[in-house]
Design a protein around this motif. Structure first.
Motif, mmCIF file in Angstrom:
data_model
loop_
_atom_site.group_PDB
_atom_site.id
_atom_site.type_symbol
_atom_site.label_atom_id
_atom_site.label_comp_id
_atom_site.label_asym_id
_atom_site.label_seq_id
_atom_site.Cartn_x
_atom_site.Cartn_y
_atom_site.Cartn_z
ATOM 1 N N UNK A 307 0.823 -1.207 0.000
ATOM 2 C CA UNK A 307 0.000 0.000 0.000
ATOM 3 C C UNK A 307 0.853 1.252 0.000
ATOM 4 N N UNK A 308 1.956 1.240 0.746
ATOM 5 C CA UNK A 308 2.855 2.385 0.733
ATOM 6 C C UNK A 308 3.451 2.606 -0.650
ATOM 7 N N UNK A 309 3.802 1.504 -1.338
ATOM 8 C CA UNK A 309 4.355 1.629 -2.689
ATOM 9 C C UNK A 309 3.324 2.216 -3.639
ATOM 10 N N UNK A 310 2.086 1.744 -3.556
ATOM 11 C CA UNK A 310 1.030 2.278 -4.425
ATOM 12 C C UNK A 310 0.782 3.752 -4.152
ATOM 13 N N UNK A 311 0.760 4.124 -2.869
ATOM 14 C CA UNK A 311 0.550 5.526 -2.522
ATOM 15 C C UNK A 311 1.690 6.394 -3.033
ATOM 16 N N UNK A 312 2.930 5.900 -2.890
ATOM 17 C CA UNK A 312 4.069 6.657 -3.384
ATOM 18 C C UNK A 312 4.039 6.855 -4.891
ATOM 19 N N UNK A 313 3.676 5.790 -5.625
ATOM 20 C CA UNK A 313 3.585 5.918 -7.080
ATOM 21 C C UNK A 313 2.457 6.862 -7.493
ATOM 22 N N UNK A 314 1.332 6.798 -6.779
ATOM 23 C CA UNK A 314 0.219 7.700 -7.084
ATOM 24 C C UNK A 314 0.613 9.149 -6.844
ATOM 25 N N UNK A 315 1.278 9.420 -5.716
ATOM 26 C CA UNK A 315 1.726 10.793 -5.438
ATOM 27 C C UNK A 315 2.745 11.265 -6.464
ATOM 28 N N UNK A 316 3.632 10.353 -6.910
ATOM 29 C CA UNK A 316 4.628 10.737 -7.907
ATOM 30 C C UNK A 316 3.973 11.085 -9.232
ATOM 31 N N UNK A 317 3.000 10.280 -9.655
ATOM 32 C CA UNK A 317 2.299 10.595 -10.914
ATOM 33 C C UNK A 317 1.533 11.907 -10.811
ATOM 34 N N UNK A 318 0.906 12.155 -9.662
ATOM 35 C CA UNK A 318 0.186 13.415 -9.492
ATOM 36 C C UNK A 318 1.128 14.606 -9.526
ATOM 37 N N UNK A 319 2.300 14.461 -8.932
ATOM 38 C CA UNK A 319 3.270 15.553 -8.950
ATOM 39 C C UNK A 319 3.777 15.821 -10.357
ATOM 40 N N UNK A 320 4.001 14.751 -11.115
ATOM 41 C CA UNK A 320 4.472 14.922 -12.507
ATOM 42 C C UNK A 320 3.416 15.628 -13.325
ATOM 43 N N UNK A 321 2.132 15.274 -13.118
ATOM 44 C CA UNK A 321 1.064 15.940 -13.876
ATOM 45 C C UNK A 321 0.992 17.433 -13.529
ATOM 46 N N UNK A 322 1.147 17.756 -12.241
ATOM 47 C CA UNK A 322 1.098 19.170 -11.848
ATOM 48 C C UNK A 322 2.262 19.949 -12.454
#
Length: 326
Positions: A307-322
């Protein structure tokens, strides 16, 4: 003269005379620059890269010999003995710890004194001294007997035949483990709210029922994670049974190192990696045990590594989009 509501405009929102104004939705707050964090991160990454490079390129480690020894039958036999000693000592140590904790909490001053003395002595004496003393126990008492105290014996047996290397190792580790487990169990029992004891007593329940059905299940929330953490130390402590002639994982590597002097470093690396694997497995078990017992004490359970890995990847993708949108 007071301004009407909404008339005041902050400097950050007020458009300048030279630049066209932006809508509020398009404005972006820049994060605070932290150069120290980036410098520390870069230094750590360089040090890690140098360590990994030296570990993989230094011929002194002889990684080909490491691969040769890692799954050799003699190494796996020693690993099996390590697992057996750990399992037996963990169970016996926990049982002994429960008895010592109950004696420590007893109203009998004799039981309290004996339990405190045992815990004090076994936590003060190094484990290697306990093992060596048990290994030479037959020199002090050649025969052991069962009978009337200070009276005739019903039957006797030779201590040297009964106390094999495995028995000595398990007894020594169990005696040492019981002293630490006693404090873990005692702390867990004391962590139960006093109101639980009073409520059980007010219901007129027997003392044994109060302990087994009310107090001890609640104490397990504190006991189990702490004792699983104690098992990590027990796994590493098994390396000392080599000194009582039991060829566990470390003892096997030492013996092979004496036979093949050129492979001492690869054999030590084999032992290191196997202990890392064993302690990592125990650490994973500890995480899920703590997560299980946190259900009644925490609103949100700790996230699993996945779950931590999924959350980290989700936050990374959101940051890249921003970043791309700006």
């Amino acid at each position: 003269m007071s301004e009407p509501p909404g008339a005041a405009v902050s400097l950050a929102e007020a458009p300048s005379a030279d630049a066209p104004s932006k809508p509020l939705a398009a404005q972006r707050v820049l994060p605070l620059r932290r150069p120290g964090r980036w410098i520390a991160t870069a230094v750590v990454l360089v040090l890690v890269a140098q360590f990994v490079h030296g570990l993989t390129t230094n011929p002194f480690y002889q990684w080909d010999r490491f691969g040769y020894w890692f799954l050799r039958p003699t190494i796996l036999d020693g690993l099996l003995i390590t697992l057996e000693v750990t399992a037996y000592s963990a169970v016996l140590g926990l049982l002994g710890g429960v008895l010592l904790a109950l004696a420590r909490l007893s109203k009998s001053p004799v039981l309290r004194a004996v339990s405190w003395t045992y815990v004090w002595a076994l936590r003060s004496i190094p484990l290697i001294v306990v093992l060596l003393f048990l290994y030479n126990f037959s020199a002090l008492y050649k025969t052991l007997s069962v009978g009337v105290p200070f009276g005739p014996a019903f039957f006797s047996f030779d201590e040297s035949k009964l106390a094999t290397d495995m028995v000595i190792a398990v007894i020594g580790l169990s005696l040492n483990e019981a002293a630490y487990a006693a404090e873990v169990v005692r702390g867990g029992i004391l962590s139960v709210d006093q109101g639980q004891h009073e409520a059980a007593a007010a219901l007129g329940l027997p003392k044994s029922y109060q302990f087994t059905k009310i107090v001890f299940p609640q104490a397990l929330r504190s006991i189990t994670p702490n004792y699983v953490n104690q098992l990590i130390g027990l796994v590493k402590s098994t390396s000392l049974v080599f000194y009582v002639s039991l060829l566990d994982l470390f003892g096997t590597a030492q013996t092979m190192g004496a036979t093949y002097p050129g492979d001492i470093v690869p054999l030590l690396l084999v032992v290191t990696v196997w202990y890392l694997i064993l302690t990592s497995v125990v650490s994973v078990i500890q995480f899920y045990v703590e997560r299980y017992y946190a259900r009644g004490a925490s609103r949100n359970l700790p996230p699993t590594p996945l779950q931590q890995l999924r959350t980290g990847l989700t936050d990374l993708r959101a940051r890249i989009r921003r970043e791309a949108a700006v």
